[in-house]
Design a protein around this motif. Sequence first.
Motif, PDB file in Angstrom:
ATOM      1  N   LEU A   8       1.942  -2.830   0.963  1.00 47.50           N
ATOM      2  CA  LEU A   8       1.263  -3.722   1.904  1.00 47.50           C
ATOM      3  C   LEU A   8       0.059  -4.369   1.232  1.00 47.50           C
ATOM      4  O   LEU A   8      -0.189  -5.567   1.389  1.00 47.50           O
ATOM      5  CB  LEU A   8       0.840  -2.953   3.159  1.00 47.50           C
ATOM      6  CG  LEU A   8       0.017  -3.729   4.182  1.00 47.50           C
ATOM      7  CD1 LEU A   8       0.806  -4.916   4.727  1.00 47.50           C
ATOM      8  CD2 LEU A   8      -0.430  -2.797   5.304  1.00 47.50           C
ATOM      9  N   PHE A   9      -0.685  -3.582   0.468  1.00 44.83           N
ATOM     10  CA  PHE A   9      -1.848  -4.096  -0.259  1.00 44.83           C
ATOM     11  C   PHE A   9      -1.419  -5.165  -1.263  1.00 44.83           C
ATOM     12  O   PHE A   9      -2.010  -6.248  -1.338  1.00 44.83           O
ATOM     13  CB  PHE A   9      -2.556  -2.923  -0.954  1.00 44.83           C
ATOM     14  CG  PHE A   9      -3.855  -3.288  -1.607  1.00 44.83           C
ATOM     15  CD1 PHE A   9      -4.933  -3.739  -0.863  1.00 44.83           C
ATOM     16  CD2 PHE A   9      -4.013  -3.147  -2.976  1.00 44.83           C
ATOM     17  CE1 PHE A   9      -6.140  -4.055  -1.464  1.00 44.83           C
ATOM     18  CE2 PHE A   9      -5.212  -3.459  -3.589  1.00 44.83           C
ATOM     19  CZ  PHE A   9      -6.276  -3.920  -2.829  1.00 44.83           C
ATOM     20  N   ASP A  11       1.344  -6.978  -1.184  1.00 39.49           N
ATOM     21  CA  ASP A  11       1.835  -8.148  -0.444  1.00 39.49           C
ATOM     22  C   ASP A  11       0.673  -9.016   0.042  1.00 39.49           C
ATOM     23  O   ASP A  11       0.720 -10.245  -0.071  1.00 39.49           O
ATOM     24  CB  ASP A  11       2.684  -7.719   0.753  1.00 39.49           C
ATOM     25  CG  ASP A  11       4.069  -7.251   0.370  1.00 39.49           C
ATOM     26  OD1 ASP A  11       4.492  -7.486  -0.795  1.00 39.49           O
ATOM     27  OD2 ASP A  11       4.742  -6.641   1.231  1.00 39.49           O
ATOM     28  N   ALA A  12      -0.349  -8.374   0.574  1.00 36.30           N
ATOM     29  CA  ALA A  12      -1.498  -9.130   1.069  1.00 36.30           C
ATOM     30  C   ALA A  12      -2.181  -9.900  -0.052  1.00 36.30           C
ATOM     31  O   ALA A  12      -2.485 -11.088   0.087  1.00 36.30           O
ATOM     32  CB  ALA A  12      -2.486  -8.183   1.753  1.00 36.30           C
TER      33      ALA A  12
END
Length: 160
Positions: A8-9, A11-12
């Motif tokens: 998620l990190f 991707d962000a």
Amino acid sequence: MVRIQPELFRDALSGLPAGVTVITSVDSAGVFVGATVSAFMSLSLDPPLVLASVAASARTALAAQSSGAYAAHIVGAKHQDLAMRFASSNPDKFEGLRYHLSARGVPVLEDFDISLECSLYAEHPGGDHTILVGLVEAVNMVERGPPAVWYDRSFHNLKR
């Protein structure tokens, strides 16, 4: 403490365009090492400082720490293949490349339009990375081509 999932990190942050730099150094055995990094920036004009964030376990970070020096090569549109080479685990990253040695014995790749020769000014822990602050001792610059940025996990060329 909330724990963010690494994917998620990633991707962000893939939504944040970044310049790309190839960092080179020499280890204590005289072996040339290099890595591609997207966390690189100018830090100070007086004195002229830059910083690079390199995986703490990477041979390049360890070599820069032991030798006290590194070179930073700014990746332009025509250097993407070299950036991918130095991002790989290939042990022969320097094979067939032209370079000269800096005053501190670090390989400076001649196929780049812009390179900075740095002595290690400071180092700081940064989680699983090491922040290498370099004092720029020499700038090598030829006619610059169009720049490249890393965005959404791929290169994008900018027009001048």
